[in-house]
Write a protein that holds these residues in place. Structure first.
Motif, PDB file in Angstrom:
ATOM      1  N   ARG A  38       0.805  -1.210   0.000  1.00 36.83           N
ATOM      2  CA  ARG A  38       0.000   0.000   0.000  1.00 36.83           C
ATOM      3  C   ARG A  38       0.843   1.266   0.000  1.00 36.83           C
ATOM      4  O   ARG A  38       0.593   2.197  -0.744  1.00 36.83           O
ATOM      5  N   GLU A  39       1.882   1.258   0.846  1.00 35.13           N
ATOM      6  CA  GLU A  39       2.658   2.486   0.935  1.00 35.13           C
ATOM      7  C   GLU A  39       3.511   2.718  -0.315  1.00 35.13           C
ATOM      8  O   GLU A  39       4.106   3.770  -0.477  1.00 35.13           O
ATOM      9  N   HIS A  40       3.585   1.701  -1.185  1.00 34.28           N
ATOM     10  CA  HIS A  40       4.372   1.881  -2.406  1.00 34.28           C
ATOM     11  C   HIS A  40       3.486   2.100  -3.624  1.00 34.28           C
ATOM     12  O   HIS A  40       3.924   1.890  -4.746  1.00 34.28           O
ATOM     13  N   VAL A  41       2.239   2.497  -3.394  1.00 34.20           N
ATOM     14  CA  VAL A  41       1.304   2.638  -4.513  1.00 34.20           C
ATOM     15  C   VAL A  41       1.854   3.525  -5.631  1.00 34.20           C
ATOM     16  O   VAL A  41       1.795   3.132  -6.800  1.00 34.20           O
ATOM     17  N   PRO A  42       2.427   4.702  -5.325  1.00 32.94           N
ATOM     18  CA  PRO A  42       2.947   5.519  -6.435  1.00 32.94           C
ATOM     19  C   PRO A  42       4.019   4.770  -7.238  1.00 32.94           C
ATOM     20  O   PRO A  42       3.997   4.783  -8.472  1.00 32.94           O
ATOM     21  N   GLY A  43       4.909   4.093  -6.522  1.00 26.76           N
ATOM     22  CA  GLY A  43       5.959   3.328  -7.202  1.00 26.76           C
ATOM     23  C   GLY A  43       5.374   2.247  -8.080  1.00 26.76           C
ATOM     24  O   GLY A  43       5.752   2.085  -9.245  1.00 26.76           O
ATOM     25  N   TYR A  44       4.400   1.524  -7.529  1.00 29.11           N
ATOM     26  CA  TYR A  44       3.785   0.450  -8.312  1.00 29.11           C
ATOM     27  C   TYR A  44       2.995   1.012  -9.494  1.00 29.11           C
ATOM     28  O   TYR A  44       2.918   0.391 -10.549  1.00 29.11           O
ATOM     29  N   ALA A  45       2.402   2.188  -9.307  1.00 24.79           N
ATOM     30  CA  ALA A  45       1.646   2.789 -10.405  1.00 24.79           C
ATOM     31  C   ALA A  45       2.588   3.050 -11.589  1.00 24.79           C
ATOM     32  O   ALA A  45       2.269   2.742 -12.739  1.00 24.79           O
ATOM     33  N   LEU A  46       3.770   3.575 -11.253  1.00 16.08           N
ATOM     34  CA  LEU A  46       4.751   3.839 -12.299  1.00 16.08           C
ATOM     35  C   LEU A  46       5.198   2.526 -12.951  1.00 16.08           C
ATOM     36  O   LEU A  46       5.342   2.427 -14.173  1.00 16.08           O
ATOM     37  N   THR A  47       5.403   1.497 -12.078  1.00 15.95           N
ATOM     38  CA  THR A  47       5.769   0.179 -12.607  1.00 15.95           C
ATOM     39  C   THR A  47       4.717  -0.295 -13.600  1.00 15.95           C
ATOM     40  O   THR A  47       5.036  -0.852 -14.652  1.00 15.95           O
ATOM     41  N   VAL A 104      14.170  -2.044 -12.324  1.00 13.24           N
ATOM     42  CA  VAL A 104      14.828  -1.240 -11.290  1.00 13.24           C
ATOM     43  C   VAL A 104      13.825  -0.843 -10.208  1.00 13.24           C
ATOM     44  O   VAL A 104      14.070  -0.995  -9.015  1.00 13.24           O
ATOM     45  N   LEU A 105      12.677  -0.392 -10.660  1.00 18.27           N
ATOM     46  CA  LEU A 105      11.656   0.077  -9.725  1.00 18.27           C
ATOM     47  C   LEU A 105      11.195  -1.051  -8.812  1.00 18.27           C
ATOM     48  O   LEU A 105      11.085  -0.895  -7.597  1.00 18.27           O
ATOM     49  N   MET A 106      10.943  -2.209  -9.414  1.00 22.10           N
ATOM     50  CA  MET A 106      10.443  -3.315  -8.605  1.00 22.10           C
ATOM     51  C   MET A 106      11.492  -3.801  -7.614  1.00 22.10           C
ATOM     52  O   MET A 106      11.163  -4.187  -6.498  1.00 22.10           O
ATOM     53  N   SER A 107      12.764  -3.782  -8.009  1.00 28.58           N
ATOM     54  CA  SER A 107      13.808  -4.214  -7.070  1.00 28.58           C
ATOM     55  C   SER A 107      13.878  -3.267  -5.884  1.00 28.58           C
ATOM     56  O   SER A 107      13.961  -3.686  -4.740  1.00 28.58           O
ATOM     57  N   ARG A 108      13.813  -1.976  -6.168  1.00 28.75           N
ATOM     58  CA  ARG A 108      13.875  -0.990  -5.074  1.00 28.75           C
ATOM     59  C   ARG A 108      12.747  -1.222  -4.093  1.00 28.75           C
ATOM     60  O   ARG A 108      12.965  -1.293  -2.891  1.00 28.75           O
ATOM     61  N   ILE A 109      11.537  -1.325  -4.633  1.00 29.33           N
ATOM     62  CA  ILE A 109      10.390  -1.515  -3.737  1.00 29.33           C
ATOM     63  C   ILE A 109      10.536  -2.827  -2.983  1.00 29.33           C
ATOM     64  O   ILE A 109      10.322  -2.898  -1.775  1.00 29.33           O
ATOM     65  N   GLY A 110      10.964  -3.867  -3.708  1.00 25.49           N
ATOM     66  CA  GLY A 110      11.121  -5.184  -3.081  1.00 25.49           C
ATOM     67  C   GLY A 110      12.115  -5.134  -1.935  1.00 25.49           C
ATOM     68  O   GLY A 110      11.853  -5.652  -0.845  1.00 25.49           O
TER      69      GLY A 110
END
Ligand code: ADP
Length: 605
Positions: A38-47, A104-110
């Motif tokens: 949930r807290e990574h919604v903006p990141g996931y949206a971009l993903t 890159v984005l998914m690794s960071r969030i992960g």
């Protein structure tokens, strides 16, 4: 397990049995996403935007096949050749860049999710009581921290990747297929039902193996830790062979389980390959027939086949998803088992703060058992404020347990422990422990500098206080002589210092704490005469003005004690001064005689 499980009856009755969730997997995934994604919604949206681009470029690469065939090979249009080539370059560049961004984005969030889960797990662990640590092997805790957090990340990644990249790609490609040739699409999609059925059969078997695999991994980590911690014993008693055998067994089991899981997971490939092959063969049969007999344009046919072949990979991944998800969900379940553990000791609401004007410690008919093992059976005594009370008795008599109960590492099973008249269960744990300093036999030092090890006694103490404590503990001199003085790292467990030095650092730590109640477990291991004298001098200073309870092994300590409690089978059987007890000719007399003889023998050597 505290993960909610949906009502079995309701799911069994539902028509969509394929999507029913008898073991709570969906609930688990939903919880995992809600708590972490949930807290990574903006990141996931971009993903998701990147994934959309990947899917779109994949679909476009299939779509363009029609023009490649029709314009280049049939119409032989030279301008179109250039345009199409440029378009293909564009499509694949977009796909490459989007894939990079998405990864890159998914690794960071992960990684952020793993870090957060590990912090939470460690916090829950530190809130557990002694009983928890008594029965949980170290390896289990270490594996949970490393493995379960990764499993959680794996599940989140899998869900997002498949929903985002794979589902979007399949939607894009199926759209191309339907737009190009609706009739052919129906033929191609015939393989879906048998594929779903085959995969769900595999899922059940993977789950079983994944659980056993985790258990064996835990065993491996435990065995390594035991060997490393007890390496002296391992070598001295030459139990290396046994350790190797046990390790070998656990490793073989993990190997076997991993192979089973791998082969079950891999079985999705022949399943999907065969079914996919059927689909392609049927399409060629029907499509080829239309081109040859009915004069349909070959470009459409090629675009269709390309889309079908491209759809293959994401469909295969989606088929494997269920299988992979289930092996990772085992780790997630174990993670929640730990995270949902309530803290063993929460201070009762409205707990008072302990006040210690005097420092009297009193046990009233205290009973205590470790699980089944009785340790204290109606123990009663009073340790007077500001006096030295020595605990003596044979091994297993209950002396260490008495200390653990004063620190409230465990709660009594009967009776009460009072400090200045307050039941220690009615006060906050923090205030209780702040009033106690514990100096144990196995002076445990952390792998920190000398300064930091002493400072643990009172976090935030300044250098002047630390040095004063070290001086009072007869430690300042040797610390100064160390290569880097107070900044010298002591090594794991204080391995770089001698036994006497370690003890004096532990004493300095207790000095700094300046608590009114001192629990002292005398070291049994003999030090050389000089260290011994220094440690004794330091201890004497430490005891001044405090209520001291000491598990005594040294004659000097016992003789000087204000009161001696003789322990036997979890009770105090005699008490008094050394003189009183010797005169009484009881258990103490016998113990003392033994000690005197030992000491005399040692002195004679
Ligand atoms: P002492 O310090 O006098 O040698 P302890 O207080 O250590 O005695 O032990 C009292 C009894 O409790 C013994 O029977 C011992 O085996 C048992 N015991 C001590 N610690 C544990 C533990 N962590 N788990 C189970 N039993 C324990």
């Amino acid at each position: 397990m505290s993960v909610p499980v949906p009502d079995r009856k309701a799911t069994a009755l539902s028509l969509t049995r394929w999507f029913s969730d008898p073991d709570g997997s969906l609930v688990l995934i939903r919880r995992l996403l809600a708590e972490n994604a949930r807290e990574h919604v903006p990141g996931y949206a971009l993903t998701l935007v990147f994934m959309g681009l990947i899917a779109a470029s994949t679909a476009a690469s299939a779509w363009i096949m029609r023009d490649v065939i029709n314009e280049v090979f049939i119409n032989r249009d030279k301008t179109m050749i250039t345009i199409i080539s440029l378009a293909v370059m564009g499509i694949f560049t977009v796909k490459g860049l989007a894939t990079y961004g998405q990864q890159v984005l998914m690794s960071r969030i992960g990684n952020a999710i793993v870090a957060r889960i590990q912090n939470r797990l460690f916090e829950v662990m530190t809130r557990q009581d002694m009983a928890f640590f008594d029965r949980t092997p170290l390896g289990d805790l270490a594996t949970r921290l490393a493995h379960n957090a990764q499993a959680a990340r794996g599940v989140i990644d899998m869900v997002i990747l498949s929903l985002g990249r794979d589902v979007l790609s399949v939607i894009g490609l199926v759209s191309v297929m339907v737009l190009q040739d609706p009739a052919l699409s129906v033929i191609a999609l015939l393989i879906m039902p048998p594929a779903v059925f085959g995969v769900s059969l595999l899922v059940r078997r993977v789950r079983k193996h994944a659980k056993s695999q985790f258990v064996s991994t835990t065993k491996i980590v435990s065995a390594v830790q035991e060997t490393a911690l007890g390496i002296r014993v391992v070598k001295a008693f030459r139990v290396e062979d046994r350790m190797r055998q046990e390790m070998g067994k656990a490793i073989r089991d993990v190997e076997h389980r991993s192979n089973r899981i791998a082969s079950l997971t891999a079985r999705t490939s022949p399943l999907m390959e065969t079914l996919g092959g059927f689909a392609v063969a049927l399409v060629i049969l029907y499509g080829g027939y239309s081109v040859v007999e009915q004069g349909q344009d070959p470009g459409t046919f090629f675009a269709f086949i390309t889309a079908l072949l491209l759809a293959y990979e994401p469909v295969k991944r989606l088929a494997r998803l269920q299988v992979n998800l289930n092996s990772s969900l085992v780790g997630v379940r174990l993670m929640y088992e730990m995270l949902d553990r309530p803290p063993s000791y929460a201070d009762l609401q409205g707990s008072a703060v302990l006040s210690v004007p005097q420092g009297q410690v009193r046990f009233e008919a205290v009973h205590f058992t470790y699980g089944e093992v009785p340790a204290l059976a109606g123990l009663s005594f009073t340790a007077d404020a500001g006096k030295v009370t020595a605990l003596v008795g044979g091994s297993g008599a209950g002396k260490s347990t008495t200390f653990s109960l004063i620190e409230r590492f465990y709660d009594v099973t009967g009776g009460r422990v009072l400090i200045d008249g307050q039941d220690i269960r009615d006060v906050t744990l923090a205030s209780l422990r702040d009033h106690i300093a514990l100096v144990t036999q196995d002076t445990f030092l952390f792998d920190l500098s000398v300064r930091d090890n002493i400072a643990l006694g009172r976090p935030g103490a300044d250098d002047a206080d630390i040095i004063r404590a070290a001086m009072d503990a007869n430690a300042h001199e040797f610390i100064e002589a160390l290569e880097q003085g107070y900044d010298t790292m002591v090594g794991e467990g204080g391995g770089r210092l001698s036994g006497g030095q370690r003890q004096r650092i532990a004493i300095a730590r207790a000095m700094l704490r300046n608590a009114p109640i001192l629990l002292l477990d005398e070291a049994t291991s003999a030090l050389d005469a000089e260290s011994e004298a220094k440690v004794q001098g330091a201890l004497k200073r430490l005891m001044q003005g405090r209520t001291t309870l000491v598990i005594a092994h040294r004659l000097a300590t016992v003789r000087d004690a204000d009161c001696i409690l003789v322990f036997d089978k979890g009770q105090v059987v005699e008490s008094g001064t050394h003189g009183d007890l010797v005169a009484r000719d009881g258990l103490y007399r016998r113990l003392a005689d033994l000690q005197f003889r030992d000491a005399a023998e040692r002195a004679a050597v």
